[in-house]
Design a protein around this motif. Structure first.
Motif, PDB file in Angstrom:
ATOM      1  N   LEU A  52       0.857  -1.178   0.000  1.00  0.00           N
ATOM      2  CA  LEU A  52       0.000   0.000   0.000  1.00  0.00           C
ATOM      3  C   LEU A  52       0.899   1.235   0.000  1.00  0.00           C
ATOM      4  O   LEU A  52       1.485   1.579   1.028  1.00  0.00           O
ATOM      5  CB  LEU A  52      -0.880  -0.047   1.252  1.00  0.00           C
ATOM      6  N   PHE A  53       1.058   1.863  -1.152  1.00  0.00           N
ATOM      7  CA  PHE A  53       1.949   3.023  -1.267  1.00  0.00           C
ATOM      8  C   PHE A  53       1.079   4.283  -1.318  1.00  0.00           C
ATOM      9  O   PHE A  53       0.363   4.503  -2.290  1.00  0.00           O
ATOM     10  CB  PHE A  53       2.783   2.961  -2.551  1.00  0.00           C
ATOM     11  N   HIS A  54       1.164   5.107  -0.298  1.00  0.00           N
ATOM     12  CA  HIS A  54       0.381   6.347  -0.284  1.00  0.00           C
ATOM     13  C   HIS A  54       1.014   7.358  -1.247  1.00  0.00           C
ATOM     14  O   HIS A  54       2.239   7.385  -1.411  1.00  0.00           O
ATOM     15  CB  HIS A  54       0.349   6.930   1.128  1.00  0.00           C
ATOM     16  N   PRO A  55       0.211   8.237  -1.851  1.00  0.00           N
ATOM     17  CA  PRO A  55       0.793   9.254  -2.725  1.00  0.00           C
ATOM     18  C   PRO A  55       1.584  10.282  -1.910  1.00  0.00           C
ATOM     19  O   PRO A  55       1.197  10.604  -0.784  1.00  0.00           O
ATOM     20  CB  PRO A  55      -0.416   9.901  -3.405  1.00  0.00           C
ATOM     21  N   ILE A  56       2.669  10.775  -2.485  1.00  0.00           N
ATOM     22  CA  ILE A  56       3.519  11.730  -1.756  1.00  0.00           C
ATOM     23  C   ILE A  56       2.688  12.932  -1.298  1.00  0.00           C
ATOM     24  O   ILE A  56       2.790  13.376  -0.160  1.00  0.00           O
ATOM     25  CB  ILE A  56       4.686  12.228  -2.631  1.00  0.00           C
ATOM     26  N   GLU A  57       1.852  13.449  -2.198  1.00  0.00           N
ATOM     27  CA  GLU A  57       1.052  14.640  -1.858  1.00  0.00           C
ATOM     28  C   GLU A  57       0.095  14.358  -0.695  1.00  0.00           C
ATOM     29  O   GLU A  57      -0.246  15.269   0.058  1.00  0.00           O
ATOM     30  CB  GLU A  57       0.232  15.095  -3.065  1.00  0.00           C
ATOM     31  N   GLY A  58      -0.338  13.096  -0.558  1.00  0.00           N
ATOM     32  CA  GLY A  58      -1.248  12.740   0.528  1.00  0.00           C
ATOM     33  C   GLY A  58      -0.630  12.994   1.895  1.00  0.00           C
ATOM     34  O   GLY A  58      -1.344  13.199   2.878  1.00  0.00           O
ATOM     35  N   TYR A  59       0.709  12.978   1.970  1.00  0.00           N
ATOM     36  CA  TYR A  59       1.398  13.268   3.233  1.00  0.00           C
ATOM     37  C   TYR A  59       1.454  14.771   3.509  1.00  0.00           C
ATOM     38  O   TYR A  59       1.982  15.197   4.537  1.00  0.00           O
ATOM     39  CB  TYR A  59       2.832  12.716   3.190  1.00  0.00           C
ATOM     40  N   GLY A  60       0.959  15.566   2.555  1.00  0.00           N
ATOM     41  CA  GLY A  60       1.061  17.027   2.695  1.00  0.00           C
ATOM     42  C   GLY A  60       2.378  17.559   2.161  1.00  0.00           C
ATOM     43  O   GLY A  60       2.746  18.706   2.424  1.00  0.00           O
ATOM     44  N   ILE A  61       3.079  16.740   1.403  1.00  0.00           N
ATOM     45  CA  ILE A  61       4.392  17.145   0.868  1.00  0.00           C
ATOM     46  C   ILE A  61       4.196  17.887  -0.448  1.00  0.00           C
ATOM     47  O   ILE A  61       3.456  17.435  -1.326  1.00  0.00           O
ATOM     48  CB  ILE A  61       5.278  15.902   0.657  1.00  0.00           C
ATOM     49  N   ASN A  62       4.895  19.026  -0.586  1.00  0.00           N
ATOM     50  CA  ASN A  62       4.875  19.790  -1.825  1.00  0.00           C
ATOM     51  C   ASN A  62       5.934  19.185  -2.757  1.00  0.00           C
ATOM     52  O   ASN A  62       7.133  19.391  -2.567  1.00  0.00           O
ATOM     53  CB  ASN A  62       5.190  21.257  -1.512  1.00  0.00           C
ATOM     54  N   VAL A  63       5.489  18.415  -3.729  1.00  0.00           N
ATOM     55  CA  VAL A  63       6.431  17.668  -4.577  1.00  0.00           C
ATOM     56  C   VAL A  63       7.258  18.618  -5.451  1.00  0.00           C
ATOM     57  O   VAL A  63       8.446  18.367  -5.705  1.00  0.00           O
ATOM     58  CB  VAL A  63       5.681  16.636  -5.449  1.00  0.00           C
ATOM     59  N   TYR A  64       6.652  19.722  -5.885  1.00  0.00           N
ATOM     60  CA  TYR A  64       7.411  20.690  -6.694  1.00  0.00           C
ATOM     61  C   TYR A  64       8.606  21.200  -5.892  1.00  0.00           C
ATOM     62  O   TYR A  64       9.743  21.180  -6.370  1.00  0.00           O
ATOM     63  CB  TYR A  64       6.503  21.853  -7.115  1.00  0.00           C
TER      64      TYR A  64
END
Ligand code: SF4
Length: 179
Positions: free
Chosen positions: A142-154
């Protein structure tokens, strides 16, 4: 760089990613505004599967989870589209990147059994997700999306010296492994 990280970075080339960057987890920024974008549900996946918020805690809880790890290894995959309306191409790219992340998972788990994986968008591993009536069928994958952690990927991609976008008629996805 220690031997285990060197091995991981060497073997990452087997997965087909475009770029890789390594940062200390202390460099990751966590933002309620990013989680708010999930809540607006433009992707239609919010509260629809175990991979997406709100199933895995608040942004602060996610921050604490990430800070249990020393480093984040950020990866991106670049996929060609026919044009910017190529919905089928985007769909294929999303699944293509998930396959790359599955390949990375196998490698990363061998080297770092406690690693934490993050991928793109929601989860489409099963035909119909069990959410919210029964536990995830494959919690290990189960891999959560990076953005789901509140991380600004840009922001994170710039810190890691990686391209957030990669030219006309392409789509770029990001994933990560925390070690
Ligand atoms: S692995 Fe299956 S049950 Fe688990 S989140 Fe993905 S689709 Fe849902």
């Amino acid at each position: 760089m220690d031997d285990k990280l060197e091995t991981l970075l060497t073997r990452i080339s087997e997965c087909g990613f475009k770029q890789t960057g390594v940062l200390p987890t202390s460099e990751i920024g966590f933002y309620e505004e990013v989680r708010e974008l999930c809540r607006k549900n433009s992707c239609g996946m919010y509260a629809k599967n175990w991979a997406c918020p709100p199933s895995f805690g608040t942004v602060e809880e996610c921050r604490q989870t990430c800070l249990e790890y020393d480093k984040i290894v950020l990866v991106n995959g670049v996929f060609a589209l026919e044009d910017s309306f190529d919905i089928e191409g985007m769909h294929a790219a999303m699944h293509g990147f998930k396959k790359q992340m599955d390949a990375l998972f196998v490698i990363a788990r061998e080297i770092y059994p406690r690693c934490l994986m993050m991928s793109n968008e929601g989860c489409a591993r099963c035909g119909a997700c069990t959410y919210p009536n029964a536990p995830c069928r494959f919690p290990d994958r189960l891999f959560h999306p990076i953005e789901g952690y509140g991380i600004n990927v840009y922001e994170l991609s710039k810190k890691a010296g990686m391209n957030y976008i990669n030219g006309k008629n392409t789509v770029t996805y990001f994933g990560a492994v925390l070690i």
